[in-house]
Design a protein around this motif. Structure first.
Motif, PDB file in Angstrom:
ATOM      1  N   ALA A   1       0.845  -1.205   0.000  1.00  0.00           N
ATOM      2  CA  ALA A   1       0.000   0.000   0.000  1.00  0.00           C
ATOM      3  C   ALA A   1       0.875   1.248   0.000  1.00  0.00           C
ATOM      4  O   ALA A   1       1.995   1.239   0.506  1.00  0.00           O
ATOM      5  CB  ALA A   1      -0.916  -0.004   1.216  1.00  0.00           C
ATOM      6  N   LEU A   2       0.349   2.324  -0.560  1.00  0.00           N
ATOM      7  CA  LEU A   2       1.133   3.561  -0.645  1.00  0.00           C
ATOM      8  C   LEU A   2       1.259   4.264   0.695  1.00  0.00           C
ATOM      9  O   LEU A   2       2.333   4.701   1.072  1.00  0.00           O
ATOM     10  CB  LEU A   2       0.483   4.523  -1.656  1.00  0.00           C
ATOM     11  N   ASN A   3       0.134   4.388   1.407  1.00  0.00           N
ATOM     12  CA  ASN A   3       0.102   5.326   2.527  1.00  0.00           C
ATOM     13  C   ASN A   3      -0.541   4.766   3.786  1.00  0.00           C
ATOM     14  O   ASN A   3      -0.936   5.546   4.648  1.00  0.00           O
ATOM     15  CB  ASN A   3      -0.662   6.595   2.108  1.00  0.00           C
ATOM     16  N   GLN A   4      -0.642   3.446   3.905  1.00  0.00           N
ATOM     17  CA  GLN A   4      -1.418   2.943   5.028  1.00  0.00           C
ATOM     18  C   GLN A   4      -0.830   1.676   5.645  1.00  0.00           C
ATOM     19  O   GLN A   4      -0.593   0.691   4.947  1.00  0.00           O
ATOM     20  CB  GLN A   4      -2.859   2.635   4.560  1.00  0.00           C
ATOM     21  N   GLN A   5      -0.626   1.704   6.973  1.00  0.00           N
ATOM     22  CA  GLN A   5      -0.362   0.481   7.711  1.00  0.00           C
ATOM     23  C   GLN A   5      -1.636  -0.356   7.702  1.00  0.00           C
ATOM     24  O   GLN A   5      -2.744   0.202   7.721  1.00  0.00           O
ATOM     25  CB  GLN A   5       0.026   0.774   9.161  1.00  0.00           C
ATOM     26  N   LEU A   6      -1.483  -1.681   7.714  1.00  0.00           N
ATOM     27  CA  LEU A   6      -2.665  -2.546   7.602  1.00  0.00           C
ATOM     28  C   LEU A   6      -2.611  -3.685   8.617  1.00  0.00           C
ATOM     29  O   LEU A   6      -1.556  -4.290   8.845  1.00  0.00           O
ATOM     30  CB  LEU A   6      -2.761  -3.140   6.182  1.00  0.00           C
ATOM     31  N   PHE A   7      -3.772  -3.958   9.221  1.00  0.00           N
ATOM     32  CA  PHE A   7      -3.974  -5.188   9.997  1.00  0.00           C
ATOM     33  C   PHE A   7      -4.432  -6.280   9.041  1.00  0.00           C
ATOM     34  O   PHE A   7      -5.206  -6.009   8.109  1.00  0.00           O
ATOM     35  CB  PHE A   7      -5.084  -4.991  11.034  1.00  0.00           C
ATOM     36  N   LEU A   8      -3.998  -7.514   9.277  1.00  0.00           N
ATOM     37  CA  LEU A   8      -4.494  -8.654   8.488  1.00  0.00           C
ATOM     38  C   LEU A   8      -4.844  -9.804   9.414  1.00  0.00           C
ATOM     39  O   LEU A   8      -4.090 -10.115  10.341  1.00  0.00           O
ATOM     40  CB  LEU A   8      -3.450  -9.108   7.464  1.00  0.00           C
ATOM     41  N   LYS A   9      -5.997 -10.421   9.160  1.00  0.00           N
ATOM     42  CA  LYS A   9      -6.420 -11.606   9.921  1.00  0.00           C
ATOM     43  C   LYS A   9      -6.991 -12.655   8.961  1.00  0.00           C
ATOM     44  O   LYS A   9      -7.469 -12.313   7.872  1.00  0.00           O
ATOM     45  CB  LYS A   9      -7.503 -11.244  10.959  1.00  0.00           C
ATOM     46  N   ILE A  10      -6.939 -13.902   9.370  1.00  0.00           N
ATOM     47  CA  ILE A  10      -7.622 -14.993   8.658  1.00  0.00           C
ATOM     48  C   ILE A  10      -8.597 -15.593   9.655  1.00  0.00           C
ATOM     49  O   ILE A  10      -8.195 -16.076  10.722  1.00  0.00           O
ATOM     50  CB  ILE A  10      -6.631 -16.058   8.140  1.00  0.00           C
ATOM     51  N   ALA A  11      -9.858 -15.529   9.340  1.00  0.00           N
ATOM     52  CA  ALA A  11     -10.906 -15.919  10.307  1.00  0.00           C
ATOM     53  C   ALA A  11     -10.620 -17.293  10.912  1.00  0.00           C
ATOM     54  O   ALA A  11     -10.344 -18.259  10.183  1.00  0.00           O
ATOM     55  CB  ALA A  11     -12.262 -15.917   9.615  1.00  0.00           C
ATOM     56  N   ASN A  12     -10.684 -17.356  12.256  1.00  0.00           N
ATOM     57  CA  ASN A  12     -10.595 -18.602  13.033  1.00  0.00           C
ATOM     58  C   ASN A  12      -9.260 -19.344  12.909  1.00  0.00           C
ATOM     59  O   ASN A  12      -9.154 -20.481  13.360  1.00  0.00           O
ATOM     60  CB  ASN A  12     -11.730 -19.578  12.650  1.00  0.00           C
TER      61      ASN A  12
END
Length: 567
Positions: free
Chosen positions: A226-237
């Motif tokens: 991404a250009l301008n954003q920190q991101l959270f990532l999850k995979i359900a369960n």
């Protein structure tokens, strides 16, 4: 004596074998405008080889890449191989006007470099204006032939590249912001492998599906492009076991959530140990700047068990959705970033030659005399800017910094970047307005070959405090500690991890806080260090280290290639 000759001989044979196993990979990158349809709208996006994202490059540790880039787009372009050490091959690093002049429309340039001692996931991207919004791809580095992963070989691998999408030409978006002095428009969607996912309009049929078999363990390589954003990532369960970051292995740890700043990569193992079904892989913003607008949407892909029961005809069974952290959940972000350790004890440099303290953050320039108010649309009629140690970095425009250094051309840069802030102040408190305006300049910090650098990166609360992903070109560094508030040596030196700190190329400086890194200057050249939020580097949140040549050929920058683009 006979034993010595045998061991020397066998060492030589091993060296020959390891060299013989190394391959040279040739690629052609054609940068061109390509019609791309997202969010119900088709627009001409700049791509590599007509692909969005661009091609994934796969190599082994020790291999060499030769990539011929042909520019058929209407914009200048360069390609940066993010995280590649580029030992002595600074000419192949790619940042525009730092190590090369841009490849002009109709021009070409061949990047040549060798991967040395790195394994895991890196990536490549344009390093010219905002072209990297669509010009990026994965660079996967497997162990040397005959070597193995430090974990059980996964059944399969998947690369997940997180990106941002604008319903506009990204170059037009940043040009408008530059003209007005305001912050640029936020993106319209986040993407996974170029697809927004089925929570957005016109996107469900192209949502990325990641197939798995029950019981198998897979390796997932996550890149925040991404250009301008920190991101959270999850995979359900599903639990995620982190095994590497920025092409360095880490002591495995298990988490339910990742947080990546732009530029960072994280390799995870995931075991398909849940009831066979479909589960969302979801990413959304970690937006730490109070009151600043951000793209508050969620991108999805689907983890699909092959043995999941088919839905009844006409039925639309939604995948299981993970519960995402709040956009301002700094506690979760911090718990993640402070979990990283090297797999074992490491040789952290202990003799410090340069003890540096750099403030990093935003600023506001007063409207220039006689300027139109339409060009001063930042807060209270100002223009946004950014700086390190009150210097707002200005790129040259007629010669790259590396060429100016190598040719000893005066007048392009100076080497008086301050080792500490010119004025000491309460960095994360209420900052006096007199400190809000940085000084523009092209100042580098000079280091001799073989010296050790310790650097405190101190966030400031000028205009607003936020998390800054700081990337250093040409080097990996140890992250010794991070914390909140103002760095205080008497209190914080005791928090340093000198046993097994993680090795990274991009460090998250916490919102209203600090991070300490340390590295050995063993790679000659000019190496950019900047915030990987592209809006911030454009505003001047950058500097560069000039590392002199050492002794002999192996400590000396290679000569520039004959096809280096002219300015």
């Amino acid at each position: 004596m006979g034993g010595l000759s045998i061991s020397l001989c066998s060492c030589f044979i091993l060296l020959l074998l390891s060299t013989a196993n190394a391959k040279v990979h040739y690629h052609d990158f054609v940068v061109q405008a390509t019609p791309v349809k997202r969010l119900c709208k088709t627009q001409n996006a700049i791509t590599v080889n007509g692909m969005f994202p661009g091609p994934t490059l796969e190599v082994n540790n020790g291999d060499t890449l030769v990539v011929n880039v042909v520019n058929r787009a209407q914009y200048n372009v360069t390609i940066h191989w993010h995280g590649v050490r580029q030992i002595r091959t600074g000419w192949a690093d790619g940042p525009e006007f730092v190590t090369q002049c841009p490849i002009r429309p109709g021009g070409s340039y061949t990047y040549r470099f060798t991967i040395r001692g790195q394994e895991g996931t890196l990536w490549w991207h344009a390093h010219s204006s905002w072209l990297r919004a669509t010009v990026y791809g994965a660079l996967i580095i497997r162990p040397k032939q005959g070597d193995s992963y430090p974990f059980q070989k996964p059944k399969r691998e998947t690369a997940l590249l997180l990106g941002e999408w604008w319903n506009a030409d990204p170059i037009a978006v940043i040009r408008q912001a530059t003209r007005t002095g305001a912050a640029p428009n936020v993106s319209d969607a986040y993407t996974i492998n170029g697809q927004p996912g089925d929570l957005y309009n016109c996107s469900s049929k192209d949502t990325l599906i990641v197939p798995v078999d029950s019981g198998e363990t897979n390796l997932v390589r996550v890149v925040n492009a991404a250009l301008n954003q920190q991101l959270f990532l999850k995979i359900a369960n599903h639990k995620l076991t982190v095994v590497a970051a920025d092409a360095s292995y880490v002591k495995p740890f298990t988490t339910s959530v990742l947080m990546l700043g732009p530029g960072q990569t994280t390799d995870i193992l995931i075991t398909a140990d849940q009831p066979p079904a479909r589960y969302y892989i979801a990413a959304r913003a970690y937006a730490s700047a109070q009151g600043a607008p951000f793209d508050n949407t969620t991108t999805t892909a689907i983890l699909e068990y092959k043995s999941a029961p088919c839905p009844a005809k006409g039925a639309n069974v939604k995948p299981v959705m993970p519960r995402m952290p709040a956009f301002n959940d700094t506690a979760t972000a911090t718990a993640f970033t402070t979990s990283f350790r090297s797999p074992g004890r490491v040789e952290v440099p202990t003799k410090i030659d340069h003890n540096l303290f750099f403030t990093v953050g935003l600023g506001l320039n007063n409207c220039p005399p006689g300027a139109s108010s339409s060009t001063c649309q930042g807060p209270n009629g100002t223009r946004f800017t950014a700086s390190m140690n009150n210097v707002s970095f200005v790129l040259p425009s007629t010669l790259s910094l590396l060429q100016a250094h190598q040719q000893r051309m005066p007048g392009v840069f100076t080497t008086d970047f301050p080792a500490s802030p010119p004025v000491r102040f309460d960095y994360t408190g209420n900052v006096s307005r007199s400190l809000w305006q940085p000084v523009p300049g092209t100042k580098l910090y000079k280091v001799r070959y073989g010296e050790t650098v310790q650097l405190v990166l101190q966030g400031t609360s000028i205009f607003t405090a936020e998390n800054h992903p700081i990337h250093l070109h040409g080097y990996d560094f140890y992250i010794l500690a991070e914390g909140f508030g103002n760095f205080n040596p008497s209190r914080d030196l005791g928090k340093f991890n000198l046993i097994d700190p993680p090795l990274r190329n991009t460090a998250s400086v916490p919102v209203g806080g600090w991070t300490v890194i340390r590295f050995l200057a063993d790679n000659p050249g000019v190496w950019l260090m900047h915030c990987h939020l592209d809006v911030h580097i454009g505003w001047g949140l950058a500097t560069a280290f000039l590392v002199d040549n050492g002794v002999g050929e192996l400590e000396t920058l290679e000569a520039p290639p004959p096809d280096l683009p002219a300015c």
